[in-house]
Design an enzyme around this catalytic site. Structure first.
Site, short mmCIF file in Angstrom:
data_model
loop_
_atom_site.label_atom_id
_atom_site.label_comp_id
_atom_site.label_asym_id
_atom_site.label_seq_id
_atom_site.Cartn_x
_atom_site.Cartn_y
_atom_site.Cartn_z
N HIS A 1 0.82 -1.20 0.00
CA HIS A 1 0.00 0.00 0.00
C HIS A 1 0.86 1.26 0.00
O HIS A 1 0.59 2.24 -0.71
CB HIS A 1 -0.92 -0.03 1.22
CG HIS A 1 -1.69 1.22 1.44
ND1 HIS A 1 -1.35 2.15 2.40
CD2 HIS A 1 -2.78 1.71 0.81
CE1 HIS A 1 -2.21 3.15 2.36
NE2 HIS A 1 -3.08 2.92 1.40
N GLU B 1 2.23 1.85 -3.39
CA GLU B 1 1.17 2.42 -4.24
C GLU B 1 1.13 3.94 -4.11
O GLU B 1 1.13 4.67 -5.09
CB GLU B 1 -0.18 1.80 -3.83
CG GLU B 1 -1.39 2.41 -4.51
CD GLU B 1 -2.49 2.76 -3.52
OE1 GLU B 1 -2.82 3.95 -3.39
OE2 GLU B 1 -3.04 1.84 -2.86
N HIS B 2 1.12 4.44 -2.87
CA HIS B 2 1.11 5.89 -2.66
C HIS B 2 2.33 6.54 -3.31
O HIS B 2 2.24 7.57 -3.97
CB HIS B 2 1.14 6.20 -1.16
CG HIS B 2 -0.21 6.28 -0.54
ND1 HIS B 2 -0.66 7.40 0.12
CD2 HIS B 2 -1.23 5.39 -0.50
CE1 HIS B 2 -1.89 7.18 0.58
NE2 HIS B 2 -2.26 5.96 0.22
N GLU C 1 -4.54 8.16 7.12
CA GLU C 1 -5.43 7.17 6.50
C GLU C 1 -5.71 6.04 7.49
O GLU C 1 -6.86 5.60 7.65
CB GLU C 1 -4.78 6.62 5.22
CG GLU C 1 -5.71 5.76 4.39
CD GLU C 1 -5.07 5.26 3.10
OE1 GLU C 1 -3.89 5.59 2.83
OE2 GLU C 1 -5.75 4.53 2.36
#
Lengths: 435, 433
Positions: A71, A74-75, A146
């Site tokens: 994840h 991905e960012h 997040e």
């Protein structure tokens, strides 16, 4: 340049899908949808939150990752030495995004103009990593927010608490984004190491859908990949801890600010890891039918529970089948989780005795077929689901055929085998002090 | 690109909008019943679709109705309550797969229309009332839904901010009303209310699908043939001119891990306003996209938030900024947001920002044409707002917007309410403006 392809026809949906194999070993799928304004493209890698321990043949060295790397990566791909990738899409009028699941990371855009240029941007930015100490540090703050947002999310928490209850070792029990502590361990070197392994085109696929001419997309993708001179990728060996058949714990309770308790029963599937391809999908379809027949809105149980004010319209039962884990979850908001629990378990036992009528089976089969067809209105649904199914060795377009093949007896046998009461856990969110 | 609905008026006055389109796999039918948003009526209005959906004369309970829908290849009936400006809309939607993909004898459209017509127009009645057990059950569920707002913290904070900001206006009424409004509703009263709105209030029927126009009109005429009063009632327009005397600051406590900051603005620009397109661009430059000022400054540069964005309520002319932050970062986040507002108002907008925002908006507008639900809601927005904005016209309008137009909008915009939801130990968010 011509690229070779084959077409896949689907009689039920009346669609033709074009499949290209692009050097060095990447699958490209193009589904023309005449009349649509929007064009939607995804570029996806088989790298998700569960892939946290791996090696690449012929090397022996095993890499073990802190939670949340897929994840995080991905960012971070959205930033490079030229700045923010969102800007490049925005200049071309496209809307871009990405998401990470347990098993894959997907980059996407949708646009109504400049498709070729946008597809170039997508292919370029995903293939051109840029990680520095400074950008990694800043992202730790953003992802920290997040993670905090999800900590307040009852549906998200009840789901992960359930998985934690079911699994003792398998990494599916861990939050996709990791924790504040685990992402603090992420470094640019670590990101590069994962990148070089999982972002090789042989581990990736592209799906494009819209009012498009397949061959021109095929050429564009091939021309984009060819000059990059990829070395062949050795086989990626994903290492998973041996997961016992037994669940981890019977019950998980968490307090959050909620109006009503949120409650789910989960069942661990211990067979799913042995199934591949059509067999895996067959199981998924049978479970969907079975759960709908027991818990669906058209059946007695749902209506009784609703009348007794024990459930609301969001009550439901769902099965997930991946290539090495699988589980069923049943539940929703309830005023009385103990009573609901009892009713669910009794209903499962009762179904074993009552069986399934031919009328029931046919009616639910029609429902699943119709819902499936309806969902093909959405380009996002088609692309996202097609690759998810593909990555687990199954085929989304196979559903109508499989739906015709399955029978009542198979569904009933899953009731015994896959919803066995000695492999279940419960997850409960209760309303704590709101202040 | 041009898409249009054929307009018909059924003999009892119901408006029928039909769009023949072969592009979708589905047939979509929708019915909207409009009423003024009003404190005394909101709960009654919200109850009607819920009760109707639980059973009608021909399908007297939910189980029977759901079985009928399953046999129509899983046709999906969904009811909803919409709040569009100061209007409450009772929404009934039905989607089925198109017969061309099914072995359906060619009757699925008529069958689906018939089910919807039964649910909306031929209810299950006990004397001159709805069935008491159904009404009590749905009262419970709606009260639960209202309380359930708390479960989604961002949506809860937004709703709290708007209700405090518009406390003295009709817009301040929640679309489902208040918990206490349900206590005294009687089944006779609810049935009388239903009979009144179904015969007197504006009622719009939509159909989209690859269908013959004559068949659609005839089917609608046959099924939606209930008697209606001679004259449809006129609804009250949404007020957009409420003045702001001073900025309200409200801080509320809830046990949350992440604080929610909501800032409400009045733009004094309603749906029919010539500056409507400029308002869309203004809001987009500020916080509509990942390239927007707020996202770039608050998230990408300062790393203070995962989400931060603007949104518009176009009927009421409201704009809202939402962000999820650490409570301790409130002052810094607020400063950055104020700076972006000031910069935008001063016309400090780069060509890239202007161009990207326009293209982003156009992309969104065109993308909506690929969804039957969005096609219907686009047209419904026009009915509610008192003016259709065909996509071509909106796009042309957006293309023409320049810095002066945006500055003109910015000049109208007034901050009204700053709302911060945080935990008790969350620290330093208190009354510093």
């Amino acid at each position: 340049m011509t690229v070779s392809f084959k077409t896949i026809e689907n009689q039920v949906l009346q669609e033709t899908l074009y499949h290209y194999r692009v050097d060095p070993g990447m699958d490209l799928y193009v589904l023309p949808r005449p009349g649509y304004e929007k064009k939607y493209a995804i570029f996806s890698t088989r790298f998700g939150s569960i892939d946290n321990s791996f090696r690449v043949e012929p090397e022996e060295e095993v890499t073990v990752l802190p939670d949340g790397v897929a994840h995080f990566l991905e960012h971070k791909l959205f930033e490079d030495d030229r700045g923010n990738v969102f800007d490049r899409f925005a200049t071309l009028g496209a809307s871009a995004n990405a998401f990470t699941s347990f098993t894959q990371t997907t980059y996407l855009f949708s646009c109504t103009a400049n498709f070729d240029k946008n597809l170039q941007v997508l292919l370029d930015f995903v293939q051109e990593p840029y990680f520095t100490e400074q950008t990694v540090q800043k992202e730790q703050g953003i992802i920290g927010q997040e993670i905090k947002m999800y900590e307040d999310h009852p549906q998200w928490r009840v789901f992960f608490n359930l998985l934690e209850g079911l699994y003792q070792k398998h990494p599916v029990r861990k939050d996709i984004a990791g924790t504040i502590e685990s992402i603090a361990q992420i470094t640019p070197e670590l990101l590069y190491r994962c990148y070089r392994t999982f972002y090789h085109p042989a581990n990736m696929a592209v799906f494009v859908v819209g009012d498009l001419e397949p061959d021109s997309v095929g050429e564009l993708v091939e021309n984009n990949l060819a000059p990059r001179n990829y070395e062949p990728l050795g086989t990626i060996v994903r290492l998973f801890p041996e997961e016992p058949e037994e669940i981890n714990r019977r019950r998980t309770v968490q307090e959050l600010v909620v109006s009503d308790p949120l409650f789910f029963v989960g069942f661990k599937d211990t067979v799913v890891g042995k199934l591949r391809g059509r067999e895996l999908m067959r199981r998924e379809i049978l479970m969907e039918l079975l759960l709908d027949i027991i818990f669906g809105t058209s059946e007695k149980l749902y209506n009784e529970l609703y009348r007794e004010n024990l459930i609301d319209e969001d009550f439901g039962a769902e099965y997930t089948a991946e290539y090495n884990y699988g589980f069923t979850m049943i539940g929703g908001e309830t005023r009385d989780s103990d009573l609901l629990y009892e009713k669910i378990m009794v209903a499962l036992e009762k179904s074993k005795i009552d069986g399934i009528t031919a009328e029931q089976f046919e009616r639910h089969r029609r429902k699943i077929l119709g819902s499936y067809i309806r969902r093909f209105n959405s380009l996002e649904f088609i692309a996202n689901n097609f690759l998810t199914y593909r990555f687990r060795g199954t085929d989304l377009l196979d559903l109508p055929a499989l739906l015709q093949e399955v029978n009542r007896g198979e569904a009933l046998s899953l009731l015994e085998e896959n919803l066995s009461s000695d492999r279940h856990t419960v997850s409960l969110i209760t309303g704590g002090d709101p202040r | 690109m041009s898409v249009d609905f054929f307009n018909h008026q059924l003999s009892n006055g119901i408006k029928l909008y039909f769009m023949p389109s072969g592009k979708f796999k589905t047939i979509n039918i929708a019915l909207f019943l409009h009423q003024d948003l009003h404190r005394d009526l909101a709960a009654l209005g919200a109850l009607v679709p819920s009760v109707l959906e639980k059973g009608c004369r021909l399908y007297p309970d939910y189980l029977t109705l759901q079985r009928r829908l399953e046999n129509l290849f899983g046709a999906e009936l969904s009811t909803d309550i919409l709040k569009s400006g100061e209007r409450q809309i009772l929404s009934f939607m039905l989607e089925t797969a198109h017969g061309r993909y099914l072995d359906d004898n060619g009757t699925i459209f008529r069958d689906a229309m018939f089910v919807l017509g039964s649910v909306v127009g031929d209810p299950l009645v006990d004397g001159n009332a709805f069935r008491k057990d159904y009404v009590e059950q749905e009262k419970n569920q709606l009260v639960k839904d209202i309380r359930g707002l708390l479960n989604e913290k961002a949506a809860y904070a937004l709703e709290r901010c708007l209700s405090l900001m518009c406390a003295d206006e009709r817009f301040g009424v929640y679309k489902l009303g208040r918990v206490e409004d349900y206590r005294d509703i009687e089944t006779v009263e609810l049935y009388r209310f239903y009979q009144k709105i179904i015969t007197e209030n504006p009622l719009d029927l939509y159909v989209i699908g690859d269908l013959d126009e004559k068949l659609v009109v005839e089917t609608a005429e046959t099924i939606f043939s209930g008697e209606r009063s001679q004259k449809t009632i006129e609804l009250t327009p949404t007020q957009v001119d409420q003045p702001v005397d001073e900025v309200k600051f409200i801080r509320e406590e809830l046990a949350v891990n992440q604080a929610k900051l909501i800032i409400g603005f009045r733009t004094y620009t309603g749906f029919q306003d010539p500056l409507q397109c400029a308002l869309l661009v203004y809001s987009g430059i500020l916080g509509g996209f990942p390239h927007s000022k707020l996202f770039m400054k608050v998230r990408e540069e300062a790393g203070l938030a995962y989400y931060v964005h603007t949104r518009l309520e176009r009927y009421k002319g409201l704009m809202v900024i939402s962000a999820g932050i650490n409570a301790k970062d409130y002052t810094q986040a607020r400063e950055i947001i104020e700076k972006q507002l000031a910069d935008t108002a001063a016309g400090e907008i780069s060509d890239v920002e202007l161009n990207n925002t326009k293209q982003g908006l156009i992309n969104q507008l065109l993308s909506r044409l690929d969804s039957p639900q969005h096609l219907i809601s686009n047209h419904l927005e026009g009915l509610v707002g008192g003016r259709q904005w065909p996509v071509e016209e909106l796009i042309a309008g957006i293309k023409k917007v320049d810095r002066e137009d945006i500055m003109a909008v910015a000049k109208r915009v007034k901050q009204d309410t700053v709302y911060l939801l945080q935990s008790r130990e969350g620290g330093d968010g208190k009354n510093d403006r």
